[in-house]
Write a protein that holds these residues in place. Structure first.
Motif, mmCIF file in Angstrom:
data_model
loop_
_atom_site.group_PDB
_atom_site.id
_atom_site.type_symbol
_atom_site.label_atom_id
_atom_site.label_comp_id
_atom_site.label_asym_id
_atom_site.label_seq_id
_atom_site.Cartn_x
_atom_site.Cartn_y
_atom_site.Cartn_z
ATOM 1 N N TYR A 1 48.472 62.995 65.509
ATOM 2 C CA TYR A 1 48.489 62.286 64.230
ATOM 3 C C TYR A 1 49.935 62.062 63.797
ATOM 4 O O TYR A 1 50.823 62.853 64.102
ATOM 5 C CB TYR A 1 47.745 63.081 63.161
ATOM 6 C CG TYR A 1 46.252 62.888 63.189
ATOM 7 C CD1 TYR A 1 45.634 61.983 62.337
ATOM 8 C CD2 TYR A 1 45.452 63.608 64.076
ATOM 9 C CE1 TYR A 1 44.265 61.796 62.360
ATOM 10 C CE2 TYR A 1 44.085 63.433 64.105
ATOM 11 C CZ TYR A 1 43.490 62.531 63.247
ATOM 12 O OH TYR A 1 42.128 62.339 63.273
ATOM 13 N N ALA A 2 50.149 60.995 63.045
ATOM 14 C CA ALA A 2 51.495 60.682 62.573
ATOM 15 C C ALA A 2 51.902 61.625 61.447
ATOM 16 O O ALA A 2 51.069 62.142 60.708
ATOM 17 C CB ALA A 2 51.555 59.242 62.067
ATOM 18 N N THR A 3 53.201 61.817 61.316
ATOM 19 C CA THR A 3 53.771 62.457 60.136
ATOM 20 C C THR A 3 54.487 61.385 59.330
ATOM 21 O O THR A 3 55.051 60.443 59.896
ATOM 22 C CB THR A 3 54.753 63.573 60.519
ATOM 23 O OG1 THR A 3 55.789 63.028 61.346
ATOM 24 C CG2 THR A 3 54.045 64.676 61.273
ATOM 25 N N PHE A 4 54.448 61.517 58.017
ATOM 26 C CA PHE A 4 55.036 60.529 57.120
ATOM 27 C C PHE A 4 56.210 61.135 56.358
ATOM 28 O O PHE A 4 56.246 62.336 56.096
ATOM 29 C CB PHE A 4 53.999 60.026 56.111
ATOM 30 C CG PHE A 4 52.851 59.281 56.726
ATOM 31 C CD1 PHE A 4 52.933 57.918 56.947
ATOM 32 C CD2 PHE A 4 51.685 59.937 57.082
ATOM 33 C CE1 PHE A 4 51.877 57.214 57.508
ATOM 34 C CE2 PHE A 4 50.621 59.246 57.638
ATOM 35 C CZ PHE A 4 50.717 57.882 57.859
ATOM 36 N N GLN A 5 57.161 60.285 56.009
ATOM 37 C CA GLN A 5 58.284 60.708 55.192
ATOM 38 C C GLN A 5 58.619 59.602 54.203
ATOM 39 O O GLN A 5 58.750 58.435 54.591
ATOM 40 C CB GLN A 5 59.514 61.010 56.060
ATOM 41 C CG GLN A 5 60.721 61.475 55.253
ATOM 42 C CD GLN A 5 61.918 61.802 56.133
ATOM 43 O OE1 GLN A 5 61.875 61.630 57.340
ATOM 44 N NE2 GLN A 5 62.994 62.263 55.526
ATOM 45 N N ILE A 6 58.735 59.962 52.928
ATOM 46 C CA ILE A 6 59.110 58.984 51.905
ATOM 47 C C ILE A 6 60.632 58.910 51.850
ATOM 48 O O ILE A 6 61.303 59.920 51.638
ATOM 49 C CB ILE A 6 58.534 59.375 50.548
ATOM 50 C CG1 ILE A 6 57.003 59.307 50.583
ATOM 51 C CG2 ILE A 6 59.060 58.454 49.452
ATOM 52 C CD1 ILE A 6 56.335 59.744 49.294
ATOM 53 N N THR A 7 61.168 57.711 52.058
ATOM 54 C CA THR A 7 62.623 57.535 52.066
ATOM 55 C C THR A 7 63.109 56.700 50.895
ATOM 56 O O THR A 7 64.300 56.484 50.746
ATOM 57 C CB THR A 7 63.086 56.880 53.380
ATOM 58 O OG1 THR A 7 62.399 55.622 53.538
ATOM 59 C CG2 THR A 7 62.759 57.762 54.559
ATOM 60 N N GLY A 8 62.207 56.195 50.083
ATOM 61 C CA GLY A 8 62.590 55.395 48.930
ATOM 62 C C GLY A 8 61.361 55.113 48.108
ATOM 63 O O GLY A 8 60.265 55.566 48.421
ATOM 64 N N THR A 9 61.527 54.371 47.043
ATOM 65 C CA THR A 9 60.395 54.059 46.174
ATOM 66 C C THR A 9 59.333 53.276 46.928
ATOM 67 O O THR A 9 59.561 52.147 47.366
ATOM 68 C CB THR A 9 60.869 53.254 44.958
ATOM 69 O OG1 THR A 9 61.875 53.994 44.280
ATOM 70 C CG2 THR A 9 59.702 52.975 44.016
ATOM 71 N N HIS A 10 58.178 53.894 47.126
ATOM 72 C CA HIS A 10 57.037 53.249 47.783
ATOM 73 C C HIS A 10 57.356 52.780 49.203
ATOM 74 O O HIS A 10 56.780 51.799 49.685
ATOM 75 C CB HIS A 10 56.521 52.069 46.959
ATOM 76 C CG HIS A 10 56.212 52.421 45.548
ATOM 77 N ND1 HIS A 10 55.554 53.585 45.178
ATOM 78 C CD2 HIS A 10 56.509 51.782 44.399
ATOM 79 C CE1 HIS A 10 55.433 53.634 43.866
ATOM 80 N NE2 HIS A 10 56.008 52.566 43.363
ATOM 81 N N GLN A 11 58.255 53.440 49.873
ATOM 82 C CA GLN A 11 58.521 53.098 51.269
ATOM 83 C C GLN A 11 58.926 54.362 52.014
ATOM 84 O O GLN A 11 59.222 55.391 51.418
ATOM 85 C CB GLN A 11 59.617 52.042 51.375
ATOM 86 C CG GLN A 11 60.951 52.453 50.784
ATOM 87 C CD GLN A 11 61.948 51.314 50.796
ATOM 88 O OE1 GLN A 11 61.783 50.345 51.512
ATOM 89 N NE2 GLN A 11 62.996 51.435 50.004
ATOM 90 N N GLY A 12 58.911 54.276 53.329
ATOM 91 C CA GLY A 12 59.247 55.447 54.115
ATOM 92 C C GLY A 12 59.112 55.180 55.590
ATOM 93 O O GLY A 12 59.160 54.038 56.049
ATOM 94 N N SER A 13 58.923 56.245 56.361
ATOM 95 C CA SER A 13 58.819 56.130 57.810
ATOM 96 C C SER A 13 57.750 57.075 58.309
ATOM 97 O O SER A 13 57.355 58.026 57.630
ATOM 98 C CB SER A 13 60.162 56.460 58.468
ATOM 99 O OG SER A 13 60.549 57.798 58.175
ATOM 100 N N GLY A 14 57.273 56.819 59.516
ATOM 101 C CA GLY A 14 56.300 57.685 60.169
ATOM 102 C C GLY A 14 56.753 57.955 61.585
ATOM 103 O O GLY A 14 57.447 57.136 62.192
#
Length: 329
Positions: free
Chosen positions: A23-36
């Motif tokens: 499964y993917a892991t998520f990271q929030i890098t800004g307002t309503h955006q991020g990376s997986g």
């Protein structure tokens, strides 16, 4: 709904395979955006962004549990402690029953590399009276037609069966849209949907498995409520824990699709020891079983005796497991 029946056999059969899911892991890098990200998986990392009439910040949760036995869980593994994005959309405010919806949010994933076909899946949970419209771009930056996305649907299911009965969303294949389980029958077509103010259910869900290379995936989530904020949960999983380049280099090709008399399996890597090829029906029963001793990279199977329908070709050995849908007209 047409995939609910035949995916059950596949899902049960895959329990005996050698899949190594991630499964993917998520990271929030800004307002309503991020990376997986994935760890050495057959799906590339990605960035994501959300926009629209949101109610607060996008959340990353890891306390969801799928109900045991659904196809997405059986193929991609249990979602216990797997991360998901929770996106909540504000209510329609002064909107009234029967009026066009005014509140929505758009989630878009942009893959760092082209996401390979038949290697990953995604799942959306908690679609009760809301609506989800799916779109994507292929490896050539073309919009994927709805009828292609329709072919990705694995199963409509209730992710929380033990709580409040059965809540299963509806599917509009013409528009590649999920409709809430509480959406009235006369609203079963996507472009007829308006604010309904219907009661909310718990965890109607749907799982998908793309079968073409993709550059991006978009979900437009629309709130049909006039008195509640609504939300959904998004999961993404890789079928195999192997690198993208290795998967693209080695995964078998199965053609033609559809096939009337014969199918051909082209193996990118040979020799493959202890190789087995099975053709299964919708119930998971093996109809054709073959152990090619020396295939020189190609396996041919005669399926002329099978009636018209949907089947699955499974190619496997102790370290490889690959499934491809076959349609016989």
């Amino acid at each position: 709904m047409k995939r609910v029946i035949y995916i059950i056999g596949l899902a049960l059969f895959c329990l005996y395979g050698s899949f190594a899911q991630e499964y993917a892991t998520f990271q929030i890098t800004g307002t309503h955006q991020g990376s997986g990200s994935f760890i050495n998986a057959a799906l590339s990392d990605f960035s994501w962004a959300v926009s629209g009439t949101l109610n607060g910040e996008v959340q990353i949760l890891d306390n969801e549990v799928f109900d045991d036995g659904n196809a997405f869980e059986n193929i991609f593994g249990q979602a216990d402690n797997a991360q998901n994005l929770r996106i909540q959309v504000a209510m329609n405010g002064a909107g009234t029953n029967g009026q066009p919806l005014t509140s929505s949010a758009t989630l878009t994933l942009f893959f760092d590399q082209v996401a390979p076909p038949d290697a990953w899946g995604f799942c959306v949970v908690d679609i009760d009276v809301e609506n989800c419209l799916f779109s994507a771009t292929d490896e050539n930056d073309n919009q994927v037609p709805p009828e292609v996305i329709d072919g990705w649907l694995m199963e409509l299911f209730d992710a929380d069966l033990n709580e409040d009965g059965i809540n299963i969303p509806k599917w509009d294949a013409t528009h590649a849209a999920l409709l809430g389980s509480d959406t009235p029958e006369d609203y079963i077509v996507y472009n007829n949907l308006v604010i309904g103010g219907m009661p909310s259910s718990e965890a109607p869900a749907a799982g998908f498995m793309p079968d073409i290379p993709l550059k991006s995936l978009t979900i437009t989530f629309e709130n049909l409520q006039d008195i509640y904020n609504t939300s959904y949960h998004f999961y993404i999983a890789s079928l195999e824990t192997t690198s993208v380049s290795e998967f693209l280099l080695n995964y078998p090709e199965v053609y033609p699709v559809p096939a009337s008399d014969n199918i051909c399996i082209s193996l990118k890597q040979t020799p493959i020891p202890d190789l087995v090829v099975d053709i299964m029906n919708a119930s998971g029963n093996v109809l054709i079983h073959k152990k090619p001793a020396d295939c020189n990279g190609v396996v041919n199977l005669n399926i002329s005796a099978l009636p018209a329908g949907v089947y699955f070709c499974r190619i496997y050995n102790p370290s490889l497991s690959y499934v491809k849908k076959i349609i016989k007209p």
